[in-house]
Scaffold this active site. Sequence first.
Site, PDB file in Angstrom:
ATOM      1  N   LYS A 151       0.834  -1.180   0.000  1.00 57.63           N
ATOM      2  CA  LYS A 151       0.000   0.000   0.000  1.00 57.63           C
ATOM      3  C   LYS A 151       0.879   1.244   0.000  1.00 57.63           C
ATOM      4  O   LYS A 151       2.025   1.126   0.430  1.00 57.63           O
ATOM      5  CB  LYS A 151      -0.953   0.005   1.195  1.00 57.63           C
ATOM      6  CG  LYS A 151      -0.226   0.081   2.552  1.00 57.63           C
ATOM      7  CD  LYS A 151      -1.181   0.286   3.658  1.00 57.63           C
ATOM      8  CE  LYS A 151      -1.570   1.730   3.772  1.00 57.63           C
ATOM      9  NZ  LYS A 151      -0.963   2.428   4.906  1.00 57.63           N
ATOM     10  N   ASP A 180      -3.001  -5.800   2.136  1.00 58.87           N
ATOM     11  CA  ASP A 180      -3.545  -4.982   3.219  1.00 58.87           C
ATOM     12  C   ASP A 180      -3.240  -5.780   4.479  1.00 58.87           C
ATOM     13  O   ASP A 180      -3.888  -6.788   4.762  1.00 58.87           O
ATOM     14  CB  ASP A 180      -5.063  -4.808   3.051  1.00 58.87           C
ATOM     15  CG  ASP A 180      -5.616  -3.874   4.103  1.00 58.87           C
ATOM     16  OD1 ASP A 180      -5.192  -3.974   5.271  1.00 58.87           O
ATOM     17  OD2 ASP A 180      -6.463  -3.037   3.772  1.00 58.87           O
ATOM     18  N   HIS A 181      -2.235  -5.363   5.216  1.00 58.66           N
ATOM     19  CA  HIS A 181      -1.737  -6.267   6.257  1.00 58.66           C
ATOM     20  C   HIS A 181      -2.766  -6.521   7.360  1.00 58.66           C
ATOM     21  O   HIS A 181      -2.654  -7.493   8.097  1.00 58.66           O
ATOM     22  CB  HIS A 181      -0.379  -5.808   6.804  1.00 58.66           C
ATOM     23  CG  HIS A 181      -0.451  -4.724   7.832  1.00 58.66           C
ATOM     24  ND1 HIS A 181      -0.506  -3.397   7.511  1.00 58.66           N
ATOM     25  CD2 HIS A 181      -0.476  -4.765   9.184  1.00 58.66           C
ATOM     26  CE1 HIS A 181      -0.556  -2.678   8.618  1.00 58.66           C
ATOM     27  NE2 HIS A 181      -0.535  -3.482   9.650  1.00 58.66           N
ATOM     28  N   HIS A 243      -7.314  -0.413   5.628  1.00 56.82           N
ATOM     29  CA  HIS A 243      -7.501  -1.275   6.796  1.00 56.82           C
ATOM     30  C   HIS A 243      -8.911  -1.188   7.392  1.00 56.82           C
ATOM     31  O   HIS A 243      -9.566  -2.192   7.643  1.00 56.82           O
ATOM     32  CB  HIS A 243      -6.489  -0.929   7.894  1.00 56.82           C
ATOM     33  CG  HIS A 243      -5.069  -0.878   7.428  1.00 56.82           C
ATOM     34  ND1 HIS A 243      -4.577  -1.718   6.468  1.00 56.82           N
ATOM     35  CD2 HIS A 243      -4.024  -0.095   7.793  1.00 56.82           C
ATOM     36  CE1 HIS A 243      -3.289  -1.462   6.267  1.00 56.82           C
ATOM     37  NE2 HIS A 243      -2.928  -0.476   7.056  1.00 56.82           N
TER      38      HIS A 243
HETATM   39  P1  NDP Z   1      11.825   2.897   2.556  1.00 57.71           P
HETATM   40  O1  NDP Z   1      11.952   4.278   2.041  1.00 57.71           O
HETATM   41  O2  NDP Z   1      12.486   2.536   3.822  1.00 57.71           O
HETATM   42  O3  NDP Z   1      12.377   1.871   1.437  1.00 57.71           O
HETATM   43  C1  NDP Z   1      12.171   2.074   0.065  1.00 57.71           C
HETATM   44  C2  NDP Z   1      13.018   1.060  -0.700  1.00 57.71           C
HETATM   45  O4  NDP Z   1      12.907   1.312  -2.082  1.00 57.71           O
HETATM   46  C3  NDP Z   1      14.477   1.127  -0.355  1.00 57.71           C
HETATM   47  O5  NDP Z   1      15.017  -0.173  -0.374  1.00 57.71           O
HETATM   48  C4  NDP Z   1      15.068   1.935  -1.501  1.00 57.71           C
HETATM   49  O6  NDP Z   1      16.386   1.537  -1.580  1.00 57.71           O
HETATM   50  C5  NDP Z   1      14.216   1.434  -2.662  1.00 57.71           C
HETATM   51  N1  NDP Z   1      14.159   2.396  -3.758  1.00 57.71           N
HETATM   52  C6  NDP Z   1      13.860   3.720  -3.680  1.00 57.71           C
HETATM   53  N2  NDP Z   1      13.905   4.285  -4.913  1.00 57.71           N
HETATM   54  C7  NDP Z   1      14.260   3.287  -5.764  1.00 57.71           C
HETATM   55  C8  NDP Z   1      14.485   3.239  -7.172  1.00 57.71           C
HETATM   56  N3  NDP Z   1      14.362   4.321  -7.949  1.00 57.71           N
HETATM   57  N4  NDP Z   1      14.798   2.056  -7.731  1.00 57.71           N
HETATM   58  C9  NDP Z   1      14.921   0.954  -6.963  1.00 57.71           C
HETATM   59  N5  NDP Z   1      14.738   0.937  -5.626  1.00 57.71           N
HETATM   60  C10 NDP Z   1      14.411   2.083  -5.036  1.00 57.71           C
HETATM   61  O7  NDP Z   1      10.276   2.565   2.571  1.00 57.71           O
HETATM   62  P2  NDP Z   1       9.518   1.454   3.423  1.00 57.71           P
HETATM   63  O8  NDP Z   1      10.337   0.218   3.437  1.00 57.71           O
HETATM   64  O9  NDP Z   1       9.081   2.053   4.703  1.00 57.71           O
HETATM   65  O10 NDP Z   1       8.196   1.251   2.577  1.00 57.71           O
HETATM   66  C11 NDP Z   1       8.178   0.574   1.357  1.00 57.71           C
HETATM   67  C12 NDP Z   1       6.747   0.558   0.837  1.00 57.71           C
HETATM   68  O11 NDP Z   1       5.944  -0.140   1.753  1.00 57.71           O
HETATM   69  C13 NDP Z   1       6.160   1.978   0.737  1.00 57.71           C
HETATM   70  O12 NDP Z   1       5.373   2.054  -0.418  1.00 57.71           O
HETATM   71  C14 NDP Z   1       5.294   2.102   1.968  1.00 57.71           C
HETATM   72  O13 NDP Z   1       4.178   2.918   1.733  1.00 57.71           O
HETATM   73  C15 NDP Z   1       4.859   0.663   2.185  1.00 57.71           C
HETATM   74  N6  NDP Z   1       4.562   0.394   3.600  1.00 57.71           N
HETATM   75  C16 NDP Z   1       5.534   0.547   4.546  1.00 57.71           C
HETATM   76  C17 NDP Z   1       5.233   0.297   5.880  1.00 57.71           C
HETATM   77  C18 NDP Z   1       6.284   0.412   6.939  1.00 57.71           C
HETATM   78  O14 NDP Z   1       5.944   0.171   8.096  1.00 57.71           O
HETATM   79  N7  NDP Z   1       7.510   0.778   6.613  1.00 57.71           N
HETATM   80  C19 NDP Z   1       3.891  -0.135   6.315  1.00 57.71           C
HETATM   81  C20 NDP Z   1       2.965  -0.299   5.231  1.00 57.71           C
HETATM   82  C21 NDP Z   1       3.310  -0.037   3.926  1.00 57.71           C
HETATM   83  P3  NDP Z   1      17.590   2.344  -2.242  1.00 57.71           P
HETATM   84  O15 NDP Z   1      17.566   3.736  -1.697  1.00 57.71           O
HETATM   85  O16 NDP Z   1      18.765   1.517  -1.858  1.00 57.71           O
HETATM   86  O17 NDP Z   1      17.294   2.269  -3.682  1.00 57.71           O
HETATM   87  C1  BG6 Z   2       0.206   1.051   8.164  1.00 50.92           C
HETATM   88  C2  BG6 Z   2       0.154   2.547   8.197  1.00 50.92           C
HETATM   89  O1  BG6 Z   2      -0.440   0.574   7.024  1.00 50.92           O
HETATM   90  O2  BG6 Z   2      -0.460   0.559   9.315  1.00 50.92           O
HETATM   91  C3  BG6 Z   2       0.811   3.069   9.442  1.00 50.92           C
HETATM   92  O3  BG6 Z   2       0.828   3.047   7.059  1.00 50.92           O
HETATM   93  C4  BG6 Z   2       0.192   2.461  10.669  1.00 50.92           C
HETATM   94  O4  BG6 Z   2       0.709   4.478   9.517  1.00 50.92           O
HETATM   95  C5  BG6 Z   2       0.152   0.943  10.533  1.00 50.92           C
HETATM   96  O5  BG6 Z   2       1.004   2.801  11.780  1.00 50.92           O
HETATM   97  C6  BG6 Z   2      -0.648   0.333  11.658  1.00 50.92           C
HETATM   98  O6  BG6 Z   2      -0.519  -1.046  11.614  1.00 50.92           O
HETATM   99  P1  BG6 Z   2      -0.679  -1.906  12.933  1.00 50.92           P
HETATM  100  O7  BG6 Z   2      -0.542  -3.311  12.444  1.00 50.92           O
HETATM  101  O8  BG6 Z   2       0.426  -1.479  13.859  1.00 50.92           O
HETATM  102  O9  BG6 Z   2      -2.026  -1.593  13.485  1.00 50.92           O
END
Ligand code: NDP
Ligand code: BG6
Length: 505
Positions: A151, A180-181, A243
Amino acid sequence: MNKPDDHMFVIFGASGDLTKRKLVPSIYSLFVLDLLPKKFALLGAARSEYSDDEFRSNMKDAINEFGEHEDKSRIDDFLNLLYYQPYDSSEDSINKLKKKLDDLRKGNSISGNTVYYLSTPPSLYSTIPQSLASVDLNKEEDGWKKVVIEKPFGYDLESAQELNSKLMKDWHEDQIYRIDHYLGKETVQNLLVTRFSNGIFEPLWNRNFIHHVEVTSAESIGVEERGGYYESSGALRDMVQNHLLQVIGLTAMEPPSSVEPAAIRNEILKVFQSLRPIKEEDVKNCVIRGQYLSSTIKGEKVKGYREEKGVDPDSSTETYAAIKFYIDNWRWGGVPFYIRTGKRLPTRVTEVVIHFRPTPHFLFQQEDFCNTCNQLVIRIQPDEGVLLKIGMKTPGAGFDVQNVNMDFHYSDLSEQRIPSAYERLIYDAMNGDTTLYARSEEVMEAWKFLMPILNAWKNDSSIPLYGFPAGTWGPEKADSLIEEPEMTWRYPCKNLSDDGIYCEL
Ligand code: NDP
Ligand code: BG6
């Protein structure tokens, strides 16, 4: 449990936060539980230049820090299955990735079956699948191919439709897994079981017996390091579009004809299609938005949203949203649904509360309209369980009535390990089970429902954004959404069995 077919698992965004906190630790749990196939390899990809060994070392730290399976003795064996390929979404890098995949398949005798997991910024959710297709990595002649998309799926209805049509050029619906976790949470799935495996609830589960339904998903943390992302999202897009509406879908759906994925997802879709559209001009009456302000919580000073890293000091992004709405169908006609979500609320809690109608006649002395109305609380987290509130005689003279609890706590089944949501969802994707993934129509219906709210907030600056002190239950104004004068939201506490403003949080 079934073992998935032999396959490769490719994570795009392998140097990111989600990979380290959830994805790789969950796959490690599957490994320890012997739920990975005999022939399996995981390939991480991102722009960062790691070698296989550097990636393994990072993932070792990640599993040690975030792994939910208590057995950490097999990490080194698991790390042998991990590889890394730098990838920057250019033509050259997809060719290199393809070559690495081919080599790994040959070296490990793995068929063409592949899961591609996109854990990158959302801007790459169409780019990467297109790029994979450009070198035929979507073709299924040598084995199945699936793409799991994190998402948010789009930013609004238009962008979600655009993303979908781009994906559909090279992939078919059965190959696309929109995650959708919340659907992976054991207790969210338990909503189905509570409703459809107990003869006592289902006959009452309708407009004749239910007064209103309340869903809360509160978080005590703020936006933490994700201020940049949250600025373009807000509570409505971040939590409600996905969610909370999925939880509503499971709470309100008709019994499916079977537990087949299509049967369940069809019923959820029908609920979404029955959501009564909120007119833009009604948004100010049925939707309350808020933003947390700096405050002191348990003696500790916490920042307001506008002071968080990555947030505009004049930001009008909502960190809290509460909505009153209706589901126009035979089961729910006239029953109000109330949902609220927010960051920096007093405690972390997600629950569904079914408020039953009062008795038709008050035989006993009751202080107010619904002092002893029955409530069924389905607690999704924490202290997972189910609580029924019933009226009982207060001991002593007369017939005073008080509300008492009958409760079941999941922790009573402590010998059974509860898998994490990501563990369950990743395992399902590996097995081709789409039950707990959102279909494109569901995602679009959810956006359709939210668009008038997003448009009204954008176009009508007279709609207030209420500030509220961090650590409180959001804007007071949200109380007025619930029209019955004696009724308020439930004030849930850390423990399922307690509620009230002064309980332990
Ligand atoms: P981060 O910013 O920590 O990670 C993004 C990743 O994408 C990195 O590995 C980055 O690595 C890579 N990346 C960025 N740009 C490029 C590019 N142009 N080409 C290839 N790789 C690229 O984000 P998150 O891990 O937090 O989130 C990832 C996705 O998951 C997002 O869409 C977020 O909305 C979703 N999400 C995250 C949650 C969380 O708790 N973190 C919860 C729910 C959803 P590098 O810079 O090495 O390329
Ligand atoms: C993610 C949202 O999808 O769900 C976060 O991007 C939020 O903002 C999270 O904190 C909540 O998940 P949980 O499992 O901790 O209720």
